[in-house]
Scaffold this motif. Structure first.
Motif, short mmCIF file in Angstrom:
data_model
loop_
_atom_site.label_atom_id
_atom_site.label_comp_id
_atom_site.label_asym_id
_atom_site.label_seq_id
_atom_site.Cartn_x
_atom_site.Cartn_y
_atom_site.Cartn_z
N GLY A 96 0.79 -1.22 0.00
CA GLY A 96 0.00 0.00 0.00
C GLY A 96 0.83 1.27 0.00
N ASN A 98 2.52 2.51 -2.41
CA ASN A 98 2.42 3.22 -3.67
C ASN A 98 0.97 3.63 -3.94
N ASP A 99 0.80 4.44 -4.99
CA ASP A 99 -0.52 4.95 -5.31
C ASP A 99 -1.50 3.84 -5.67
N GLU A 100 -1.02 2.82 -6.35
CA GLU A 100 -1.90 1.72 -6.75
C GLU A 100 -2.42 0.99 -5.52
N GLY A 101 -1.55 0.83 -4.51
CA GLY A 101 -1.97 0.17 -3.28
C GLY A 101 -3.00 1.00 -2.53
N ALA A 103 -5.10 3.18 -3.87
CA ALA A 103 -6.36 3.10 -4.62
C ALA A 103 -7.08 1.79 -4.31
N HIS A 104 -6.30 0.70 -4.23
CA HIS A 104 -6.89 -0.61 -3.95
C HIS A 104 -7.54 -0.61 -2.57
N ARG A 105 -6.84 -0.09 -1.56
CA ARG A 105 -7.37 -0.07 -0.20
C ARG A 105 -8.61 0.82 -0.10
#
Length: 294
Positions: A96, A98-101, A103-105
């Protein structure tokens, strides 16, 4: 899902007698009860924005010898599913960073929050609130600051079904003036979350003084709106970033509009046909244009 017990009710009963700092700690515990069992007292205090000693004082205020006794009783009524929101929220997801992490959370959290609205208690509250809205002569709608979008969304959709709602959003501080002509046959639908807008609370109190019923969409059982509301629907606002999540509140708004339309299907269809005809005559929307191939 937390199984609410006597301790939960006890905190709510004593809430108004607490100091401001104790209320801040208690509010966090009511909204995040799983943290009491899953994190240290120091971390819990940090998450609540208070000193660790405040947690000890809160436990003693509630009649416990110390914080550990309070924590143990909370642990006895916590039940966390392995794939539930509480478990995910407490996991340390190294990906989490990074930005992708992130967004996922965030998207996982929003999905879980919407799912929580399907619990029987919330569904019952939604139905009760919708029935009260349906029986009102007129519905005055108020939501300020971040909650403005929720109030406006409800009002906009309801304008497609007729002239039942009045959005309290006048310029130069005149929004509340519309209540001048309100009667006891009308209701105020107020949307507010912590920190609660002072003006929203003032308008709600003015509505009560006029003999109107207040209906609330808010975030906590200790929200000041709950104490004066005839019906209230609660929604979670916790977020993985700096701002509160309002997606559940928007979902509540959409559900209420759907329920109100279903209460009078014939009338709703008549109004929607009228809206379609008017928008078409005004050429409101552009026609679909086929893509040009190269």
């Amino acid at each position: 899902m937390l199984q609410k017990g006597p301790l939960h009710s006890h905190i709510i009963e004593r809430f108004d007698d607490m100091s401001e700092q104790l209320q801040q700690a208690a509010r966090h515990i009511l909204e995040h009860p799983q943290e009491v069992a899953l994190v240290s007292m120091r971390e819990l205090a940090r998450n609540a924005g208070v000193q660790p000693s405040t947690m000890t004082r809160l436990a003693k205020f509630l009649g416990f010898p110390g914080y550990e006794d309070f924590r143990v009783q909370h642990a006895d009524v916590i039940r966390v599913n392995a794939d539930g929101f509480a478990a995910r929220a407490m996991q340390r997801d190294e990906a989490g960073a990074n930005d992708e992490g992130l967004a996922h959370r965030m998207l996982q959290s929003i999905s879980a929050q919407i799912s929580r609205l399907c619990e029987p208690e919330t569904l019952s509250r939604l139905n009760d609130l919708a029935v009260r809205l349906a029986t009102a002569r007129r519905v005055y709608v108020l939501g300020l600051r971040s909650c403005h979008s929720v109030a406006w969304h409800f009002h906009y959709v309801m304008t497609l079904l007729g002239e039942k709602t009045v959005h309290l959003d006048g310029p130069a501080g005149t929004g509340g003036d519309a209540l001048i002509r309100a009667t006891t046959d009308d209701v105020l639908l107020a949307v507010s979350i912590n920190p609660y807008s002072r003006y929203t609370l003032e308008v709600a109190e003015a509505a009560v003084e006029k003999g109107m019923s207040v209906l609330a969409i808010t975030d906590s059982e200790v929200s000041p709106l709950v104490t004066i509301a005839e019906h209230a629907v609660l929604f979670p606002t916790e977020s993985h970033t700096f701002f509160h999540s309002l997606t559940p509140a928007l979902a509540i708004s959409e559900v209420l509009c759907g329920l109100l339309a279903s209460h009078d299907r014939k009338g709703a269809l008549k109004e929607l046909k009228r809206v379609d005809s008017y928008l078409s005559s005004m050429n409101t929307y552009s026609a679909s244009i086929p893509r040009r191939t190269i």
